[in-house]
Design a protein around this motif. Structure first.
Motif, PDB file in Angstrom:
ATOM      1  N   LYS A   2      12.581   6.359  76.310  1.00  0.00           N
ATOM      2  CA  LYS A   2      13.284   7.326  75.479  1.00  0.00           C
ATOM      3  C   LYS A   2      13.646   8.547  76.322  1.00  0.00           C
ATOM      4  N   ALA A   3      14.863   9.042  76.133  1.00  0.00           N
ATOM      5  CA  ALA A   3      15.318  10.189  76.912  1.00  0.00           C
ATOM      6  C   ALA A   3      15.923  11.237  75.995  1.00  0.00           C
ATOM      7  N   SER A   4      15.740  12.497  76.374  1.00  0.00           N
ATOM      8  CA  SER A   4      16.310  13.635  75.649  1.00  0.00           C
ATOM      9  C   SER A   4      16.936  14.574  76.657  1.00  0.00           C
ATOM     10  N   THR A   5      17.930  15.323  76.212  1.00  0.00           N
ATOM     11  CA  THR A   5      18.508  16.361  77.046  1.00  0.00           C
ATOM     12  C   THR A   5      18.424  17.691  76.329  1.00  0.00           C
ATOM     13  N   PHE A   6      18.268  18.754  77.100  1.00  0.00           N
ATOM     14  CA  PHE A   6      18.225  20.102  76.545  1.00  0.00           C
ATOM     15  C   PHE A   6      19.642  20.580  76.244  1.00  0.00           C
ATOM     16  N   VAL A   7      19.757  21.315  75.131  1.00  0.00           N
ATOM     17  CA  VAL A   7      21.043  21.825  74.673  1.00  0.00           C
ATOM     18  C   VAL A   7      20.817  23.165  73.990  1.00  0.00           C
ATOM     19  N   TYR A   8      21.784  24.078  74.131  1.00  0.00           N
ATOM     20  CA  TYR A   8      21.799  25.322  73.371  1.00  0.00           C
ATOM     21  C   TYR A   8      22.724  25.168  72.167  1.00  0.00           C
ATOM     22  N   PRO A   9      22.458  25.882  71.081  1.00  0.00           N
ATOM     23  CA  PRO A   9      23.393  25.814  69.953  1.00  0.00           C
ATOM     24  C   PRO A   9      24.821  26.196  70.330  1.00  0.00           C
ATOM     25  N   TRP A  10      24.978  27.182  71.245  1.00  0.00           N
ATOM     26  CA  TRP A  10      26.332  27.606  71.588  1.00  0.00           C
ATOM     27  C   TRP A  10      27.077  26.581  72.432  1.00  0.00           C
ATOM     28  N   ASP A  11      26.386  25.553  72.938  1.00  0.00           N
ATOM     29  CA  ASP A  11      27.073  24.447  73.595  1.00  0.00           C
ATOM     30  C   ASP A  11      27.796  23.568  72.576  1.00  0.00           C
ATOM     31  N   TRP A  67       7.380  37.787  58.204  1.00  0.00           N
ATOM     32  CA  TRP A  67       7.406  38.893  59.156  1.00  0.00           C
ATOM     33  C   TRP A  67       7.503  40.259  58.502  1.00  0.00           C
ATOM     34  N   GLN A  68       7.601  40.291  57.210  1.00  0.00           N
ATOM     35  CA  GLN A  68       7.767  41.578  56.527  1.00  0.00           C
ATOM     36  C   GLN A  68       6.581  42.495  56.795  1.00  0.00           C
ATOM     37  N   GLY A  69       6.894  43.730  57.190  1.00  0.00           N
ATOM     38  CA  GLY A  69       5.865  44.732  57.420  1.00  0.00           C
ATOM     39  C   GLY A  69       5.114  44.603  58.728  1.00  0.00           C
ATOM     40  N   ARG A  70       5.506  43.655  59.595  1.00  0.00           N
ATOM     41  CA  ARG A  70       4.792  43.442  60.842  1.00  0.00           C
ATOM     42  C   ARG A  70       5.503  44.135  61.997  1.00  0.00           C
ATOM     43  N   GLN A  71       4.719  44.749  62.872  1.00  0.00           N
ATOM     44  CA  GLN A  71       5.296  45.448  64.004  1.00  0.00           C
ATOM     45  C   GLN A  71       5.882  44.476  65.021  1.00  0.00           C
ATOM     46  N   LEU A  72       5.151  43.411  65.329  1.00  0.00           N
ATOM     47  CA  LEU A  72       5.642  42.396  66.251  1.00  0.00           C
ATOM     48  C   LEU A  72       6.303  41.294  65.447  1.00  0.00           C
ATOM     49  N   ARG A  73       7.590  41.127  65.681  1.00  0.00           N
ATOM     50  CA  ARG A  73       8.352  40.140  64.936  1.00  0.00           C
ATOM     51  C   ARG A  73       9.503  39.667  65.795  1.00  0.00           C
ATOM     52  N   PRO A  74      10.036  38.476  65.537  1.00  0.00           N
ATOM     53  CA  PRO A  74      11.150  37.979  66.354  1.00  0.00           C
ATOM     54  C   PRO A  74      12.435  38.749  66.093  1.00  0.00           C
ATOM     55  N   TYR A  75      13.309  38.729  67.069  1.00  0.00           N
ATOM     56  CA  TYR A  75      14.591  39.408  66.972  1.00  0.00           C
ATOM     57  C   TYR A  75      15.691  38.399  66.649  1.00  0.00           C
ATOM     58  N   ALA A  76      16.612  38.809  65.802  1.00  0.00           N
ATOM     59  CA  ALA A  76      17.758  37.964  65.499  1.00  0.00           C
ATOM     60  C   ALA A  76      18.713  37.954  66.686  1.00  0.00           C
ATOM     61  N   ALA A  77      19.415  36.842  66.857  1.00  0.00           N
ATOM     62  CA  ALA A  77      20.420  36.766  67.904  1.00  0.00           C
ATOM     63  C   ALA A  77      21.638  37.590  67.517  1.00  0.00           C
ATOM     64  N   GLY A  78      22.415  37.974  68.515  1.00  0.00           N
ATOM     65  CA  GLY A  78      23.672  38.665  68.280  1.00  0.00           C
ATOM     66  C   GLY A  78      24.802  37.665  68.119  1.00  0.00           C
ATOM     67  N   ASP A  79      25.991  38.053  68.562  1.00  0.00           N
ATOM     68  CA  ASP A  79      27.152  37.208  68.324  1.00  0.00           C
ATOM     69  C   ASP A  79      27.148  35.935  69.173  1.00  0.00           C
ATOM     70  N   ALA A  81      24.823  33.696  68.944  1.00  0.00           N
ATOM     71  CA  ALA A  81      24.251  32.636  68.098  1.00  0.00           C
ATOM     72  C   ALA A  81      24.058  33.182  66.684  1.00  0.00           C
ATOM     73  N   PRO A  82      25.127  33.503  65.985  1.00  0.00           N
ATOM     74  CA  PRO A  82      25.004  34.154  64.668  1.00  0.00           C
ATOM     75  C   PRO A  82      24.533  33.196  63.578  1.00  0.00           C
ATOM     76  N   GLY A  83      23.964  33.787  62.523  1.00  0.00           N
ATOM     77  CA  GLY A  83      23.567  33.001  61.351  1.00  0.00           C
ATOM     78  C   GLY A  83      22.537  31.952  61.698  1.00  0.00           C
ATOM     79  N   ASP A  84      22.696  30.763  61.104  1.00  0.00           N
ATOM     80  CA  ASP A  84      21.800  29.651  61.421  1.00  0.00           C
ATOM     81  C   ASP A  84      22.457  28.793  62.494  1.00  0.00           C
ATOM     82  N   ALA A  85      22.552  29.347  63.698  1.00  0.00           N
ATOM     83  CA  ALA A  85      23.200  28.632  64.794  1.00  0.00           C
ATOM     84  C   ALA A  85      22.466  27.327  65.100  1.00  0.00           C
ATOM     85  N   PHE A  86      21.133  27.378  65.052  1.00  0.00           N
ATOM     86  CA  PHE A  86      20.370  26.155  65.289  1.00  0.00           C
ATOM     87  C   PHE A  86      20.723  25.095  64.257  1.00  0.00           C
ATOM     88  N   GLY A  87      20.692  25.460  62.973  1.00  0.00           N
ATOM     89  CA  GLY A  87      20.954  24.490  61.916  1.00  0.00           C
ATOM     90  C   GLY A  87      22.332  23.871  62.011  1.00  0.00           C
TER      91      GLY A  87
END
Length: 387
Positions: A2-11, A67-79, A81-87
């Motif tokens: 079985k083989a897989s390749t890495f890909v970015y959503p913007w690809d 993540w609500q109320g937490r100091q350390l939280r992930p950052y949203a992507a900018g333009d 990879a907007p919205g649900d780019a992964f999905g």
């Protein structure tokens, strides 16, 4: 295999031919970025752009309310990879017949270190590494575990690959990097990765070390390295520079922090995932190694996760320690470079795959379909057709 390749959503997003092009390589799976560090990436076939600049580490999907109320939280992507780019990308790839797994980068985040400098690794000279969150700190560990669970278990994903789930060090490949003037070698890289934040200073104390004395010893040990002394290589080089007992004590603290973080992150992913969800770690078989493929104990990690993804850019030798500890059903994926401009060898993918299988690999990973030239893709297609 079985083989897989890495890909970015913007690809994929915005290119109606991208998913089919990836499927035509002969792979069965894609490892699609869901949380990724800052980068500047080439997109050589995209109809709308050629360069994508991801300005900071970000998640490539909408986060939930954990993540609500937490100091350390992930950052949203900018333009980039907007919205649900992964999905969006995952849907297109699945429609092309590919199984989608998430690609999650964890303890590698320059923006986190810039905005919360207290989270960063601090070396023996007092320099902070903003790209390297210290995995000994309780708040950082909690952040990484929750990020792993959320980013890994995306709708439609059948598994995940967790990158940088361990200690990060000096090696960063930062923009306009100028750190290669002195060859640190394996031992020097370890000493420059030792952290002296408050959590680690306390941890060294638990191992019977005085943190101030240790920092002074590290600086003294590095002095010959700055003067150009050759690296003795491997862990023996660290012991020679620092002393066997002191070196062992630092490693005991760091190994324990890495092991327990990996256990917690894998458990959190499994708790959030459907049955049968596969969890792999990008890993190196020497626990003192740091970076995107952090060092692990092969027997331990194969008892925790479903397998590992092993870097093979320098040859397949790192596979053997994992193969020797492999249990039934565990995945040992050989990560092969397919981008000739980045040192990969797409023309030898068949021979490299055969050799990797001989050394115990059960699957293949190809880095990276989105970055490769047309000639690189053609070479991989040919190689896979001959396997």
């Amino acid at each position: 295999m079985k083989a897989s390749t890495f890909v970015y959503p913007w690809d994929v997003n915005g290119d109606p031919e991208a998913a089919g092009r990836v499927a035509a390589l002969g792979v069965q799976q894609v490892t699609l970025a869901a949380a990724y560090h800052s980068t500047r990436a080439l997109t050589p076939r995209h109809p709308r752009h050629r360069i994508v600049t991801a300005e900071h580490a970000a998640v490539l999907y909408p986060t939930d309310d954990r993540w609500q109320g937490r100091q350390l939280r992930p950052y949203a992507a900018g333009d980039w990879a907007p919205g649900d780019a992964f999905g969006e990308a995952a849907d297109a790839l699945a429609q092309a017949g590919l199984e989608v797994h998430t690609w999650v980068v964890l303890a590698h985040n320059s923006r986190l270190g810039a905005e919360h400098p207290g989270t960063s690794v601090v070396n023996a000279y007092g320099d902070r590494y903003p790209w390297a969150p210290c995995i000994a700190q309780p708040a950082t560990r909690a952040y990484l575990v929750d990020l792993a669970a959320e980013a890994a278990v995306r709708p439609g994903a059948a598994g995940t690959e967790l990158e940088s789930l361990g200690w990060y060090g000096l090696q960063h490949l930062h923009a306009h990097d100028k750190t290669g003037g002195v060859g640190l070698g394996d031992a020097g890289q370890y000493l420059m990765a030792l952290c002296f934040c408050p959590s680690c200073r306390e941890g060294y104390g638990r191992q019977g070390l005085d943190a101030d004395e240790l920092a002074a010893a590290v600086r003294a040990a590095l002095e010959p390295v700055w003067q150009g002394a050759p690296d003795d290589g491997g862990w023996a080089g660290v012991e020679k520079l620092l002393g066997e007992e002191t070196a062992a004590a630092t490693r005991a603290w760091r190994d324990e922090r890495a092991r327990t973080l990996q256990e917690a992150a894998v458990a959190a992913v499994r708790a959030a995932a459907p049955e049968g969800f596969q969890v792999l770690l990008h890993a190196d078989p020497e626990t003192h190694h740091v970076g995107a493929n952090p060092g692990v104990d092969p027997a331990h990690i194969l008892s925790v996760a479903d397998g590992v993804v092993v870097p093979c850019a320098g040859g397949p030798g790192l596979l053997t320690p994992f193969a020797q500890q492999r249990r039934a059903g565990a995945v040992i994926a050989a990560n092969l470079g397919m981008v000739s401009g980045m040192g990969g060898s797409p023309g030898t993918v068949r021979a490299d795959a055969v050799r990797a299988r001989e050394l115990g690999a059960t699957e293949l990973r190809l880095y990276h379909a989105g970055l490769a030239s047309d000639d690189d893709l053609a070479a991989v297609r040919t190689g896979f057709s001959e396997l």
